[in-house]
Design a protein around this motif. Structure first.
Motif, PDB file in Angstrom:
ATOM      1  N   THR A  55       2.539  -4.092 -44.278  1.00  0.00           N
ATOM      2  CA  THR A  55       1.195  -3.999 -44.359  1.00  0.00           C
ATOM      3  C   THR A  55       0.298  -3.530 -43.231  1.00  0.00           C
ATOM      4  N   GLU A 125       2.131  -0.700 -53.861  1.00  0.00           N
ATOM      5  CA  GLU A 125       2.336  -2.112 -54.238  1.00  0.00           C
ATOM      6  C   GLU A 125       3.031  -1.975 -55.335  1.00  0.00           C
ATOM      7  N   ASN A 166       5.389  -2.441 -49.502  1.00  0.00           N
ATOM      8  CA  ASN A 166       5.636  -3.445 -47.976  1.00  0.00           C
ATOM      9  C   ASN A 166       6.766  -4.309 -48.168  1.00  0.00           C
ATOM     10  N   ARG A 309      -5.987  -8.695 -46.328  1.00  0.00           N
ATOM     11  CA  ARG A 309      -4.759  -8.450 -47.083  1.00  0.00           C
ATOM     12  C   ARG A 309      -4.896  -7.780 -48.323  1.00  0.00           C
TER      13      ARG A 309
END
Length: 346
Positions: A55, A125, A166, A309
């Motif tokens: 990330t 993602e 990630n 995040r």
């Protein structure tokens, strides 16, 4: 995650190097230069690319570089955050739907694949996709054919597909959490972005670039102080990678009272964390008051880091926290945190 096909050939010495700074990809460390060489090489071919990295390492920037350096640069770049789309909406979001396909389908609607026609579809993602979502995506990744929800005919998506994760997809696949067949199709070519802690010398270079941009944005002239420049050349974990460094520089730039910016990284100097240490030690308070103060500080920091995040996406942050969205939103509002994950004003 590596594969024989993902290794970049030796770069052509006669080929002009792209303006990486214009693409917001800044760095001189050997491992980062290797990643840039991969991007330059894979931009020449219209094939699926999987971008791996922790990330905050700049996976979307890398995807945009593949797009703007390639033959599809004149077409659209359409990013899709797979972790932010509910299973029930994924197929409609990607493939579109026809009128009457479900209760709220009042008219035909194009999906992200159609919107990206002639350009690049970036699936970020992909590790967050559920088994159902992975199955829905598999056929499209294989031959770029899809059928809008409720539609009768298959269509072809004229897009270049770039995915990012990630997470270790090999490990997820080994545990049965990610489909082997989908991984093989996504992992045709790979670019691995190194974490900032492995990019020797790049932290200082990046910080100076961020300061220059902030000076232009806010119309003031500031620079990093000597202790901060020295500290940036020493090893540091940088758990949030480039994004963490950028937020730190931005925060400290705004807090600076003169022309010098103190990042609080030098030994013996208090770090410029998003929240101040309480002026009054907890030991000087009653037990209940001290406990409440510690809990409040934990909640503020937890919410701030979670919003970072989730890149400011309140719905995604609520899901990551395991809380109902409206209740989570009240907590964010309680501590004065904004949806773009900026730290609270002091």
């Amino acid at each position: 995650m590596t594969a024989p096909s993902s290794r970049c050939p030796v770069a052509d010495q006669d080929e002009a190097e792209p303006d990486w700074a214009a693409l917001d990809l800044v760095g001189r460390s050997p491992c980062f230069r290797d990643a840039l060489a991969c991007l330059q090489q894979w931009s020449r071919v219209d094939a699926t690319v999987l971008i791996c990295g922790e990330t905050g390492t700049g996976k979307e920037l890398a995807a945009r570089a593949l797009h703007y350096l390639g033959a599809r640069s004149g077409g659209p770049f359409v990013p899709v955050n797979c972790g932010a789309i509910a299973d029930s909406l994924l197929e409609a979001e990607l493939f579109g739907h026809v009128k009457g396909a479900f209760t709220d389908a009042k008219q035909d609607a194009r999906g992200m694949i159609s919107l990206a026609s002639g350009g690049t579809l970036f699936l970020d993602e992909v590790d967050a996709l559920s088994p159902r979502a992975q199955a829905a995506l598999l056929r499209f990744v294989q031959d770029h054919s899809y059928r809008p929800v409720g539609g009768a005919r298959f269509q072809h998506g004229d897009v270049r597909l770039v995915a990012a994760s990630n997470a270790d997809l090999d490990a997820l696949s080994g545990r049965g959490a990610f489909r082997h067949d989908l991984l093989y199709r996504l992992n045709l070519l790979t670019v691995a972005l190194p974490p900032l802690r492995q990019r020797e010398g790049d932290a200082l270079l990046l910080a100076q670039v961020f300061v220059q941009r902030l000076c232009r944005t806010y119309g003031v002239q500031r620079q990093l102080d000597a202790p901060s420049r020295e500290a940036l050349q020493r090893p540091h974990p940088w758990h949030g990678n480039v994004r963490e460094l950028e937020h730190l520089v931005h925060r400290c730039f705004l807090r600076a009272r003169g022309n010098a910016i103190d990042l609080g990284l030098a030994p013996g100097r208090a770090a410029n964390a998003p929240f101040h240490t309480p002026a009054e030690p907890t030991t000087a308070l009653g037990f209940a008051q001290a406990k409440a103060q510690v809990i409040a500080e934990f909640e503020r920091r937890y919410l701030y880091e979670l919003l970072q995040r989730a890149q400011g996406n309140l719905s995604l942050a609520a899901r990551l926290a395991g809380k109902e969205r409206s209740r989570f939103g009240k907590l964010v509002k309680k501590y004065g945190l904004q949806r773009d994950a900026d730290p609270p004003r002091t």
